[in-house]
Design an enzyme around this catalytic site. Structure first.
Site, PDB file in Angstrom:
ATOM      1  N   LYS A 182       9.398   0.450 -10.233  1.00 37.03           N
ATOM      2  CA  LYS A 182       9.247   1.668  -9.435  1.00 37.03           C
ATOM      3  C   LYS A 182      10.415   2.627  -9.698  1.00 37.03           C
ATOM      4  CE  LYS A 182       5.382   0.123  -7.911  1.00 37.03           C
ATOM      5  NZ  LYS A 182       5.028  -0.541  -6.665  1.00 37.03           N
TER       6      LYS A 182
HETATM    7  C1  LIG Z   1       3.934  -1.490  -6.003  1.00 38.32           C
HETATM    8  C2  LIG Z   1       2.969  -0.983  -4.988  1.00 38.32           C
HETATM    9  C3  LIG Z   1       2.850  -1.539  -3.711  1.00 38.32           C
HETATM   10  C4  LIG Z   1       3.527  -2.815  -3.319  1.00 38.32           C
HETATM   11  O1  LIG Z   1       4.890  -2.822  -3.505  1.00 38.32           O
HETATM   12  P1  LIG Z   1       5.662  -4.211  -3.782  1.00 38.32           P
HETATM   13  O2  LIG Z   1       7.095  -3.833  -3.624  1.00 38.32           O
HETATM   14  O3  LIG Z   1       5.306  -4.644  -5.168  1.00 38.32           O
HETATM   15  O4  LIG Z   1       5.209  -5.184  -2.750  1.00 38.32           O
HETATM   16  C5  LIG Z   1       2.016  -0.923  -2.794  1.00 38.32           C
HETATM   17  N1  LIG Z   1       1.318   0.171  -3.111  1.00 38.32           N
HETATM   18  C6  LIG Z   1       1.368   0.715  -4.344  1.00 38.32           C
HETATM   19  C7  LIG Z   1       0.574   1.944  -4.632  1.00 38.32           C
HETATM   20  C8  LIG Z   1       2.180   0.145  -5.329  1.00 38.32           C
HETATM   21  O5  LIG Z   1       2.211   0.670  -6.555  1.00 38.32           O
END
Ligand SMILES: *Cc1c(COP(=O)(O)O)cnc(C)c1O
Length: 377
Positions: A182
């Site tokens: 991210k």
């Molecule tokens: C990555 C993601 C999540 C979940 O996040 P994690 O930290 O991996 O649990 C939720 N929604 C979207 C759109 C994502 O890309």
């Protein structure tokens, strides 16, 4: 040549020093670094409250708890997302209602969302797909007219702005993910941000077992100085101090990360604009996205072949996302394919190209050549 991943963290010596300093301190988990990180995240979001948690998934589960989602409630959301956007509400007993997306952005279409609203709808949960902010004004207006909470899953979009307003200030409640791919990372981690004191209080309670420590709020305040009590069930989603320190350090470089992502996007756009049957990401007026993903759309009947060619050429492409209701868990509940044709078409055409700040100009050139080869231009 090593496989070039679609996403990757950027960790520098300052990050390492920040995290290791905490390892040698008195606090490993909830301590001063959590407070510092939450203050920095709230400032960046432009709201009063940030509640750190252990993942973006936890952030969604906590946000739906704060919204008071319970059995029989309905949550309207997008199918073009990671399943956690829906799962976080389903685990509170909500019925998930999928509405279709805008063909240009892949973001939840406000008109489709409104058509899916019933008198049981409590939350509309939109996702800033690839980092492009949703049409927040339309969702705020929908929320105000129907008495529905607007939740923004900003797992892709910390660092994005809309009309100069940061993501985090656009919705009633916003969730971030700090997974390594991210826009910034705490390894695993996430946060819920909101301007609402009430939503923040409920979010804090849910992430910490529902414990009430404030004597003024306790039912049995005279029990003793050790006393704390639980008024509603919660879980333990506390982000450790070690990871909070990493997050604070990463946050100082968010603007640099976003700037490099924008350069990579511009190079891809230049290379792929105008290829027959290919669509590059659309940016709505007023949006300044932090591009978490670079979703290229190719002809649906060639997507598999192009994807496989790219993998064979060492380009670690991904597809984001299989429509959420195609997952067997939804299929087994009776959800049918075909219900959101625009999202399904987007999925059938989509390939996520490598997009992360550590990409060199040479890496970007390598991706462009591989894509051109795979498409045959
Ligand atoms: C990555 C993601 C999540 C979940 O996040 P994690 O930290 O991996 O649990 C939720 N929604 C979207 C759109 C994502 O890309």
């Amino acid at each position: 040549m090593a496989m070039l991943p679609y996403g990757r963290q950027s960790i520098d010596d300052d990050d390492v020093a920040a995290a290791t300093a905490v390892l040698r301190s008195d606090w490993l988990t909830t301590g001063p670094e959590v407070d510092r990180f939450e203050a920095a995240v709230a400032a960046r979001a432009g709201v009063a409250h940030a509640v750190s948690v252990t993942s973006g998934t936890a952030a969604l589960h906590v946000a739906y708890a704060a919204a008071g989602i319970t059995s029989g409630d309905e949550v309207v959301t997008t199918p073009l997302t990671f399943v956690a956007t829906a799962a976080g509400a389903a685990l509170h007993g909500a019925k998930i209602v999928f509405a279709d997306v805008d063909a240009r952005t892949g973001n939840l279409d406000p008109a489709a969302a409104e058509a899916a609203v019933t008198d049981r709808t409590r939350v509309v949960a939109a996702v800033d797909y690839a980092g492009v902010p949703v049409d927040a004004a339309a969702f705020r207006d929908l929320g105000a007219r129907k008495g529905i909470l607007f939740l923004e899953d900003a797992a892709h979009s910390i660092g994005s702005t809309l009309d100069g307003v940061p993501v985090g200030s656009l919705a009633d409640i916003t969730t971030y993910s700090f997974f390594p791919t991210k826009n910034l990372t705490t390894a695993e981690g996430g946060a819920v941000v909101t301007a609402s004191d009430e939503l923040a209080t409920r979010a804090r309670a849910f992430k910490n077992h529902g414990l009430v420590r404030d004597k003024a709020l306790q039912r049995y305040p005279d029990e003793g100085p050790w006393h704390q009590e639980v008024h509603s069930f919660g879980l333990n989603y506390r982000l450790p101090d070690v990871l909070a320190a990493l997050g604070t350090s990463q946050l100082t470089r968010l603007d640099a990360f976003v700037a490099r992502r924008a350069e990579v996007k511009a190079s891809y756009d230049t290379a792929f604009a105008g290829i027959d049957g290919v669509d590059t990401p659309f940016v709505p007026a007023g949006a300044s996205p932090a591009f978490h993903l670079y979703p290229l759309r190719v002809p649906a009947d060639r997507r598999r072949e192009i994807f496989e060619s790219l993998r064979e050429q060492g380009i670690g492409v991904q597809v984001n996302y299989i429509p959420a209701y195609w997952h067997p868990v939804f299929e087994d509940l009776g959800y049918q394919r075909g219900q959101c044709p625009v999202a399904e078409d987007y999925y059938r055409r989509e390939i996520s190209l490598p997009m992360f700040p550590g990409l060199t100009d040479g890496d970007v050139e390598r991706v462009i050549e591989a894509v051109s080869h795979a498409i045959g231009v």
